[in-house]
Design a protein around this motif. Structure first.
Motif, PDB file in Angstrom:
ATOM      1  N   THR A 162       0.879  -1.167   0.042  1.00 46.83           N
ATOM      2  CA  THR A 162       0.084   0.152  -0.047  1.00 46.83           C
ATOM      3  C   THR A 162       0.922   1.291   0.042  1.00 46.83           C
ATOM      4  O   THR A 162       0.653   1.999  -0.661  1.00 46.83           O
ATOM      5  CB  THR A 162      -0.863  -0.102   1.295  1.00 46.83           C
ATOM      6  OG1 THR A 162      -1.606  -1.153   1.114  1.00 46.83           O
ATOM      7  CG2 THR A 162      -1.747   1.150   1.162  1.00 46.83           C
ATOM      8  N   ILE A 177       1.132   3.933  -2.951  1.00 47.52           N
ATOM      9  CA  ILE A 177       0.663   5.506  -2.874  1.00 47.52           C
ATOM     10  C   ILE A 177       1.979   6.392  -3.334  1.00 47.52           C
ATOM     11  O   ILE A 177       1.818   7.371  -3.474  1.00 47.52           O
ATOM     12  CB  ILE A 177       0.266   5.700  -1.381  1.00 47.52           C
ATOM     13  CG1 ILE A 177      -0.952   4.964  -0.951  1.00 47.52           C
ATOM     14  CG2 ILE A 177       0.063   7.346  -0.972  1.00 47.52           C
ATOM     15  CD1 ILE A 177      -1.555   4.852   0.391  1.00 47.52           C
ATOM     16  N   ARG A 192      -0.118  11.803   4.154  1.00 45.28           N
ATOM     17  CA  ARG A 192      -0.897  11.553   4.896  1.00 45.28           C
ATOM     18  C   ARG A 192      -1.700  10.441   4.811  1.00 45.28           C
ATOM     19  O   ARG A 192      -2.123   9.683   5.757  1.00 45.28           O
ATOM     20  CB  ARG A 192      -2.109  12.751   4.745  1.00 45.28           C
ATOM     21  CG  ARG A 192      -3.270  12.636   5.795  1.00 45.28           C
ATOM     22  CD  ARG A 192      -4.044  13.924   5.863  1.00 45.28           C
ATOM     23  NE  ARG A 192      -4.775  13.947   4.607  1.00 45.28           N
ATOM     24  CZ  ARG A 192      -4.758  14.805   3.653  1.00 45.28           C
ATOM     25  NH1 ARG A 192      -3.823  15.822   3.910  1.00 45.28           N
ATOM     26  NH2 ARG A 192      -5.729  15.091   2.546  1.00 45.28           N
ATOM     27  N   ARG A 193      -1.926   9.805   3.549  1.00 46.12           N
ATOM     28  CA  ARG A 193      -2.288   8.717   3.334  1.00 46.12           C
ATOM     29  C   ARG A 193      -1.448   7.327   3.820  1.00 46.12           C
ATOM     30  O   ARG A 193      -1.915   6.490   4.229  1.00 46.12           O
ATOM     31  CB  ARG A 193      -2.522   8.486   1.822  1.00 46.12           C
ATOM     32  CG  ARG A 193      -4.047   9.462   1.412  1.00 46.12           C
ATOM     33  CD  ARG A 193      -3.885   9.390  -0.327  1.00 46.12           C
ATOM     34  NE  ARG A 193      -4.830   9.916  -0.896  1.00 46.12           N
ATOM     35  CZ  ARG A 193      -5.259  10.138  -2.304  1.00 46.12           C
ATOM     36  NH1 ARG A 193      -4.486   9.625  -3.016  1.00 46.12           N
ATOM     37  NH2 ARG A 193      -6.284  11.101  -2.524  1.00 46.12           N
ATOM     38  N   ASN A 194      -0.188   7.694   3.556  1.00 47.30           N
ATOM     39  CA  ASN A 194       0.787   6.695   3.829  1.00 47.30           C
ATOM     40  C   ASN A 194       0.800   6.554   5.505  1.00 47.30           C
ATOM     41  O   ASN A 194       0.626   5.553   6.223  1.00 47.30           O
ATOM     42  CB  ASN A 194       2.310   6.986   3.607  1.00 47.30           C
ATOM     43  CG  ASN A 194       2.489   6.682   2.204  1.00 47.30           C
ATOM     44  OD1 ASN A 194       2.002   5.646   1.550  1.00 47.30           O
ATOM     45  ND2 ASN A 194       3.395   7.492   1.460  1.00 47.30           N
ATOM     46  N   TRP A 212      -2.680   4.575   6.637  1.00 48.58           N
ATOM     47  CA  TRP A 212      -2.697   3.302   6.455  1.00 48.58           C
ATOM     48  C   TRP A 212      -1.556   2.574   7.111  1.00 48.58           C
ATOM     49  O   TRP A 212      -1.648   1.323   7.706  1.00 48.58           O
ATOM     50  CB  TRP A 212      -2.414   2.869   4.938  1.00 48.58           C
ATOM     51  CG  TRP A 212      -3.780   3.115   4.258  1.00 48.58           C
ATOM     52  CD1 TRP A 212      -3.840   4.234   3.478  1.00 48.58           C
ATOM     53  CD2 TRP A 212      -4.960   2.422   4.474  1.00 48.58           C
ATOM     54  NE1 TRP A 212      -5.354   4.291   2.810  1.00 48.58           N
ATOM     55  CE2 TRP A 212      -5.898   3.165   3.361  1.00 48.58           C
ATOM     56  CE3 TRP A 212      -5.395   1.467   4.976  1.00 48.58           C
ATOM     57  CZ2 TRP A 212      -7.302   2.509   3.251  1.00 48.58           C
ATOM     58  CZ3 TRP A 212      -6.683   0.861   5.049  1.00 48.58           C
ATOM     59  CH2 TRP A 212      -7.497   1.603   4.086  1.00 48.58           C
ATOM     60  N   THR A 260     -12.388   7.778   6.643  1.00 49.78           N
ATOM     61  CA  THR A 260     -12.433   8.774   5.836  1.00 49.78           C
ATOM     62  C   THR A 260     -12.500  10.123   6.669  1.00 49.78           C
ATOM     63  O   THR A 260     -11.403  10.877   6.471  1.00 49.78           O
ATOM     64  CB  THR A 260     -13.521   9.091   4.471  1.00 49.78           C
ATOM     65  OG1 THR A 260     -13.479   7.937   3.941  1.00 49.78           O
ATOM     66  CG2 THR A 260     -13.260  10.223   3.918  1.00 49.78           C
ATOM     67  N   ARG A 285      -9.215  10.285   8.707  1.00 52.10           N
ATOM     68  CA  ARG A 285      -7.706  10.697   7.877  1.00 52.10           C
ATOM     69  C   ARG A 285      -7.873  12.068   7.502  1.00 52.10           C
ATOM     70  O   ARG A 285      -6.898  12.689   7.388  1.00 52.10           O
ATOM     71  CB  ARG A 285      -7.836   9.704   6.779  1.00 52.10           C
ATOM     72  CG  ARG A 285      -6.407   9.782   5.770  1.00 52.10           C
ATOM     73  CD  ARG A 285      -6.497   8.753   4.583  1.00 52.10           C
ATOM     74  NE  ARG A 285      -7.585   8.917   3.824  1.00 52.10           N
ATOM     75  CZ  ARG A 285      -7.893   9.762   2.714  1.00 52.10           C
ATOM     76  NH1 ARG A 285      -6.913  10.604   2.323  1.00 52.10           N
ATOM     77  NH2 ARG A 285      -8.870   9.505   2.177  1.00 52.10           N
ATOM     78  N   LYS A 286      -9.009  12.495   7.097  1.00 57.16           N
ATOM     79  CA  LYS A 286      -9.055  13.920   6.308  1.00 57.16           C
ATOM     80  C   LYS A 286      -9.274  14.704   7.356  1.00 57.16           C
ATOM     81  O   LYS A 286      -8.827  16.032   7.002  1.00 57.16           O
ATOM     82  CB  LYS A 286     -10.428  13.752   5.201  1.00 57.16           C
ATOM     83  CG  LYS A 286     -10.190  12.981   4.178  1.00 57.16           C
ATOM     84  CD  LYS A 286     -11.622  13.161   3.137  1.00 57.16           C
ATOM     85  CE  LYS A 286     -11.643  14.685   2.493  1.00 57.16           C
ATOM     86  NZ  LYS A 286     -12.634  14.786   1.559  1.00 57.16           N
ATOM     87  N   LYS A 337      -5.189  14.575   9.884  1.00 58.11           N
ATOM     88  CA  LYS A 337      -4.836  15.733   9.222  1.00 58.11           C
ATOM     89  C   LYS A 337      -4.170  16.985   9.915  1.00 58.11           C
ATOM     90  O   LYS A 337      -3.190  17.741   9.847  1.00 58.11           O
ATOM     91  CB  LYS A 337      -5.600  16.314   8.028  1.00 58.11           C
ATOM     92  CG  LYS A 337      -5.272  17.379   7.157  1.00 58.11           C
ATOM     93  CD  LYS A 337      -6.243  17.862   6.225  1.00 58.11           C
ATOM     94  CE  LYS A 337      -5.949  18.941   5.296  1.00 58.11           C
ATOM     95  NZ  LYS A 337      -7.099  19.305   4.248  1.00 58.11           N
TER      96      LYS A 337
END
Length: 560
Positions: free
Chosen positions: A89, A93, A170-172, A175, A522, A525-526, A530
């Motif tokens: 993953t 990304i 941020r996505r890394n 996850w 979501t 994470r967002k 963040k």
């Protein structure tokens, strides 16, 4: 009616207190509050999702009548699957492979800089982009400017940022945190299964053997993932080679440099996640052994005790205070290690600054290509050895901090077992909520006290980096403590709801875990993660300015 009234009044009060904490005027306490909230939700999501998956795995393999040793292997494979998914993953990304490979993470775009706007940190597009003052002046060096909102006619601040890189980071982060928690829980199950075996449960000493075995296995796996990460990192090109290279070679070098940056990003994130997995496993299973040593009874795989017989005939107040005392000692060890790591980082930063070309203390001109290559190879070897030492210290620090969290959690659990608050049993839903609220309140008071002490130490001239490391260690431990106290509550809630069905209890629990996980992923994470990462970046800037020597600033104010 009483339960509903308490839930209503308590829920509203809790939300308002939380709102006050995450909006306090003290920037560091505000950052700690967001970090604790983020970690609590991440632990809750990871445990809920993992519990459902783990139940399905145990039910599936349990129908074959497998031995305890075989089930240990199954739990290890379950852990390795999470680690493999995490690496794939993060690699996807980051753009090590897949369609993101063509994304230029170094490119900068204009984003909204007003935190009061819904579009905060979103990219400026359309008419608003052409209205940016710096764009109208064709000022390519400007990093800050303003634009006019076409809809409302308001002037809005904008800044230039590496937006694509920030989104990927941020996505890394999201996850890696979730999959590291799940991998850590699977490793705990594997080690816990071994501890419950008749061969190891005879004494605290033998119960600690599975901890050593599991640590060795996980270290071998992490050595393998490190080898894989090294294969995707291209060799760095020397300064002299870049000066004499042709345009085609330079283009290849730019691509190699981009791949190198992506590989560095993957390496940093995966290393942090692996450290988290190892610390989580070692801390939980070690405290299992400590509790065995104190009471003479080994807890179950998930830390559960033997019920009413345990609380009435075995447990006493001395056991509670011993466990709390051990936790405080381990927290002191964690803070000492954090202080050493902070001092070490400061020395490394000074050494790198002195080694930069053009610095008065820098030597190395006129040695030739071979000497430079040998010097770079020697530096890489030294950096690798230093990183191994630092990583071992980081894992030990994190493990000690998490041990403190587990000691506080189970010590408080024992205290509530011995003397229920208001006659409410700690294993009931009301008891779990009361214990979580009590620990959350005490943890905030501890954060407030530590922040006050840290501020006084900085004012007295103590090393800022070492103080920050020590405080981060404490906050990390507190985050784990609060996270798992509420996870214990949430897990009880899911169990109660799923138990309302006469059949398919495990399937309902699995479905609830998946639905809640997807529902929370979501927004966490967002918005929450963040915000926590944004405050971490702000803190880094503050620390850089704090350590900067007095005098005129080295940077000029960006034009508007």
């Amino acid at each position: 009616d009483l339960d509903a009234a308490c839930m209503l009044l308590g829920g509203v009060s809790f939300v308002m207190v939380l709102f006050v904490l995450v909006n306090t005027t003290d920037p560091e306490r505000r950052r700690y509050a967001w970090k604790v909230v983020s970690n609590t939700i991440s632990v809750f999501m990871a445990v809920l999702f993992f519990s459902g998956n783990n139940q399905v795995v145990e039910d599936f393999f349990g129908q074959f009548g497998l031995s305890e040793g075989t089930m240990v292997v199954v739990h290890f494979m379950h852990c390795f699957i999470y680690i493999a998914i995490m690496m794939l993953t993060i690699g996807y990304i980051t753009g090590v492979f897949g369609p993101n490979k063509s994304i230029d993470f170094s490119s900068e775009v204009w984003v909204y800089a007003d935190a009061m706007l819904v579009c905060f940190e979103e990219e400026v597009v359309g008419v608003e982009l052409t209205n940016i003052r710096a764009e109208k002046r064709k000022d390519t060096k400007a990093k800050m400017s303003t634009t006019v909102d076409e809809k409302w006619g308001l002037e809005v601040s904008v800044i230039k940022k590496k937006k694509l890189k920030e989104v990927a980071e941020r996505r890394n982060k999201a996850w890696s945190i979730l999959l590291a928690h799940m991998g850590g829980f699977a490793a705990i199950d594997a080690c816990g299964e071994m501890q419950q075996h008749s061969m190891f449960r005879t004494s605290p000493l033998t119960a600690f053997v599975p901890v050593i075995i599991t640590t060795g296995i996980m270290s071998l796996v992490f050595a393998g993932t490190l080898f894989i990460r090294k294969t995707i990192k291209p060799i760095k090109q020397s300064h002299q080679a870049r000066e004499t290279a042709t345009e085609a070679v330079l283009e290849d070098a730019r691509y190699a440099r981009s791949l190198h940056e992506r590989a560095e990003m993957v390496h940093e994130i995966v290393t942090e996640a692996e450290n988290d997995i190892l610390s989580l496993m070692v801390s939980f299973t070690t405290i299992q052994v400590v509790r065995f040593l104190i009471t003479g009874r080994l807890p179950g795989e998930e830390g559960e005790e033997e019920g009413e017989h345990f609380s009435r005939n075995i447990l006493n107040k001395r056991h509670v205070f011993i466990l709390w005392f051990i936790g405080v000692l381990l927290l002191g060890v964690a803070m000492l290690l954090a202080r050493w790591l902070g001092i070490r980082e400061e020395k490394l930063e000074e050494a790198k600054h002195r080694a930069q070309p053009g610095h008065a203390g820098h030597e190395g001109h006129g040695h030739g290509h071979e000497a430079d290559a040998a010097h770079e190879a020697h530096e890489d070897h030294e950096e690798e050895e230093e990183s191994l030492v630092a990583r071992a210290a980081e894992v030990l620090m994190s493990t000690c901090a998490m041990c403190f969290a587990w000691c506080c959690l189970w010590g408080t659990h024992w205290a509530f077992l011995l003397r229920p608050m208001g006659g409410i049993q700690v294993e009931s839903m009301d008891g779990r909520i009361l214990m979580a609220l009590t620990l959350s309140g005490l943890c905030y008071l501890l954060i407030f006290g530590i922040d006050q002490v840290a501020d006084r130490m900085r004012e007295s001239g103590a090393a800022s980096k070492s103080i920050d490391k020590a405080v981060e260690a404490v906050v990390g431990a507190i985050s784990v403590l609060v996270g798992f106290s509420w996870e214990h509550t949430f897990d009880g809630a899911v169990t109660v709801v799923s138990a309302q069905s006469d059949s398919h209890v495990d399937l309902i629990k699995f479905a609830m875990g998946v639905v809640v996980f997807l529902y929370l992923l979501t927004p966490w994470r967002k918005y929450i993660l963040k915000r926590s990462m944004q405050l971490d970046e702000v803190q880094k800037v503050i620390e850089m300015n704090r350590r900067r020597p007095p005098g005129p600033s080295m940077s000029t104010r960006p034009s508007y």
